[in-house]
Design a protein around this motif. Sequence first.
Motif, PDB file in Angstrom:
ATOM      1  N   ARG A   2       0.853  -1.185   0.000  1.00 55.70           N
ATOM      2  CA  ARG A   2       0.000   0.000   0.000  1.00 55.70           C
ATOM      3  C   ARG A   2       0.882   1.224   0.000  1.00 55.70           C
ATOM      4  O   ARG A   2       1.867   1.302   0.732  1.00 55.70           O
ATOM      5  CB  ARG A   2      -0.911   0.008   1.229  1.00 55.70           C
ATOM      6  CG  ARG A   2      -2.016   1.074   1.149  1.00 55.70           C
ATOM      7  CD  ARG A   2      -2.376   1.626   2.497  1.00 55.70           C
ATOM      8  NE  ARG A   2      -1.287   2.399   3.071  1.00 55.70           N
ATOM      9  CZ  ARG A   2      -1.027   3.678   2.756  1.00 55.70           C
ATOM     10  NH1 ARG A   2      -1.759   4.316   1.841  1.00 55.70           N
ATOM     11  NH2 ARG A   2      -0.032   4.325   3.326  1.00 55.70           N
ATOM     12  N   HIS A  38      -5.705  -1.248  -6.630  1.00 58.45           N
ATOM     13  CA  HIS A  38      -6.956  -1.059  -5.900  1.00 58.45           C
ATOM     14  C   HIS A  38      -6.888   0.307  -5.234  1.00 58.45           C
ATOM     15  O   HIS A  38      -6.044   0.540  -4.359  1.00 58.45           O
ATOM     16  CB  HIS A  38      -7.099  -2.163  -4.851  1.00 58.45           C
ATOM     17  CG  HIS A  38      -8.447  -2.771  -4.805  1.00 58.45           C
ATOM     18  ND1 HIS A  38      -8.861  -3.603  -3.788  1.00 58.45           N
ATOM     19  CD2 HIS A  38      -9.513  -2.668  -5.644  1.00 58.45           C
ATOM     20  CE1 HIS A  38     -10.103  -3.995  -3.998  1.00 58.45           C
ATOM     21  NE2 HIS A  38     -10.521  -3.435  -5.107  1.00 58.45           N
ATOM     22  N   LEU A  89      -3.405   0.326  -3.372  1.00 59.20           N
ATOM     23  CA  LEU A  89      -2.967  -1.006  -2.983  1.00 59.20           C
ATOM     24  C   LEU A  89      -2.656  -1.801  -4.249  1.00 59.20           C
ATOM     25  O   LEU A  89      -3.435  -1.799  -5.192  1.00 59.20           O
ATOM     26  CB  LEU A  89      -4.072  -1.699  -2.187  1.00 59.20           C
ATOM     27  CG  LEU A  89      -3.789  -3.110  -1.660  1.00 59.20           C
ATOM     28  CD1 LEU A  89      -2.731  -3.059  -0.563  1.00 59.20           C
ATOM     29  CD2 LEU A  89      -5.086  -3.731  -1.133  1.00 59.20           C
ATOM     30  N   GLY A  90      -1.494  -2.465  -4.266  1.00 54.49           N
ATOM     31  CA  GLY A  90      -1.182  -3.244  -5.463  1.00 54.49           C
ATOM     32  C   GLY A  90       0.318  -3.309  -5.703  1.00 54.49           C
ATOM     33  O   GLY A  90       1.116  -2.920  -4.846  1.00 54.49           O
ATOM     34  N   GLY A  92      -1.912  -5.916  -8.060  1.00 52.31           N
ATOM     35  CA  GLY A  92      -2.582  -7.151  -7.703  1.00 52.31           C
ATOM     36  C   GLY A  92      -2.848  -8.035  -8.899  1.00 52.31           C
ATOM     37  O   GLY A  92      -2.790  -7.611 -10.046  1.00 52.31           O
ATOM     38  N   CYS A 216     -12.219  -7.164  -1.271  1.00 49.43           N
ATOM     39  CA  CYS A 216     -10.911  -6.939  -0.652  1.00 49.43           C
ATOM     40  C   CYS A 216      -9.796  -6.776  -1.678  1.00 49.43           C
ATOM     41  O   CYS A 216      -8.810  -6.093  -1.429  1.00 49.43           O
ATOM     42  CB  CYS A 216     -10.579  -8.103   0.282  1.00 49.43           C
ATOM     43  SG  CYS A 216     -10.297  -9.678  -0.575  1.00 49.43           S
ATOM     44  N   ILE A 218      -7.717  -9.079  -2.539  1.00 50.89           N
ATOM     45  CA  ILE A 218      -6.576  -9.947  -2.208  1.00 50.89           C
ATOM     46  C   ILE A 218      -7.001 -11.402  -2.032  1.00 50.89           C
ATOM     47  O   ILE A 218      -6.213 -12.224  -1.563  1.00 50.89           O
ATOM     48  CB  ILE A 218      -5.850  -9.458  -0.945  1.00 50.89           C
ATOM     49  CG1 ILE A 218      -6.812  -9.387   0.247  1.00 50.89           C
ATOM     50  CG2 ILE A 218      -5.201  -8.107  -1.201  1.00 50.89           C
ATOM     51  CD1 ILE A 218      -6.131  -9.058   1.562  1.00 50.89           C
ATOM     52  N   CYS A 238      -9.635 -11.669  -8.432  1.00 51.28           N
ATOM     53  CA  CYS A 238      -8.665 -10.695  -7.934  1.00 51.28           C
ATOM     54  C   CYS A 238      -7.262 -11.268  -7.754  1.00 51.28           C
ATOM     55  O   CYS A 238      -6.283 -10.522  -7.876  1.00 51.28           O
ATOM     56  CB  CYS A 238      -9.145 -10.096  -6.619  1.00 51.28           C
ATOM     57  SG  CYS A 238      -9.245 -11.297  -5.264  1.00 51.28           S
ATOM     58  N   CYS A 239      -7.144 -12.570  -7.452  1.00 52.23           N
ATOM     59  CA  CYS A 239      -5.808 -13.112  -7.211  1.00 52.23           C
ATOM     60  C   CYS A 239      -5.465 -14.286  -8.118  1.00 52.23           C
ATOM     61  O   CYS A 239      -4.305 -14.453  -8.492  1.00 52.23           O
ATOM     62  CB  CYS A 239      -5.622 -13.490  -5.741  1.00 52.23           C
ATOM     63  SG  CYS A 239      -6.786 -14.708  -5.143  1.00 52.23           S
TER      64      CYS A 239
END
Length: 252
Positions: A2, A38, A89-90, A92, A216, A218, A238-239
């Motif tokens: 982050r 994100h 955030l990333g 990802g 989320c 993640i 997402c993952c």
Amino acid sequence: MREDLEVVNHTLLAVDTYELILRGRLVRDIKQPGQFVHIRTSADEYLRRPVSISDYSMEEETITLLYKMIGKGTKALTNYQAGDTLDVLGPGGRGFPVKALPGERILLTGGGIGVPPLYRLARELFEKGAELTIILGFQSVDHAFLREEFQQYGEVRVMTNDGSSGNKGYVTDGIAQMAAPIDRYYTCGPTPMLKAVVQQLGDTEGYISMEERMGCGIGACFACVVPSHDEKGYKRICCDGPVFHHKEVVLS
């Protein structure tokens, strides 16, 4: 990771479509084209907004994002100006595998805001010597972007729903007009478009990038799952994604 990233530039490219350039160390962790970040905006109390990375520069430590204003969060995002900071955030997710041999014929197809993740991919495939055909689909000429930028990497064909730019129709109509076979394809866009492309290209090796709202980002909340052919019966976009081999998931 982050990080609070600095806004370097923020411009309107097309109807409700913006280009946002951010600077920060986060760029060093990008592994593949097609990953996402994100973003938390001033309008978000809980959920972030996933935005695909269109391009990046390790030297300048910048990432380029293209997004469409479609709700409260992205509307708030349009207010950020150069010098502001964004909580990001990333990077990802799993991006596109850059698979190409010199002379291989590769097709890239993108629809609407599914176009940006293909831009960096086009550059990296081109640098490997691939011969690219790039089909971009938009609602109309007013919604189109990156047409000229893609031309440095291959043959670009534009499809619009109303025929106001390029040819009238959908990306699948553009695929049907191709004369020569392809070795591999990559595609990003809404699920109905992805399903149509996969069905049209049959057993040709392909990779799809799925667009989805996330919780989320993640893999903990299971809010962005898609049915799969493995023993679990699902994949987390997402993952495990957002990029999948076309035989990995079930598009409905």
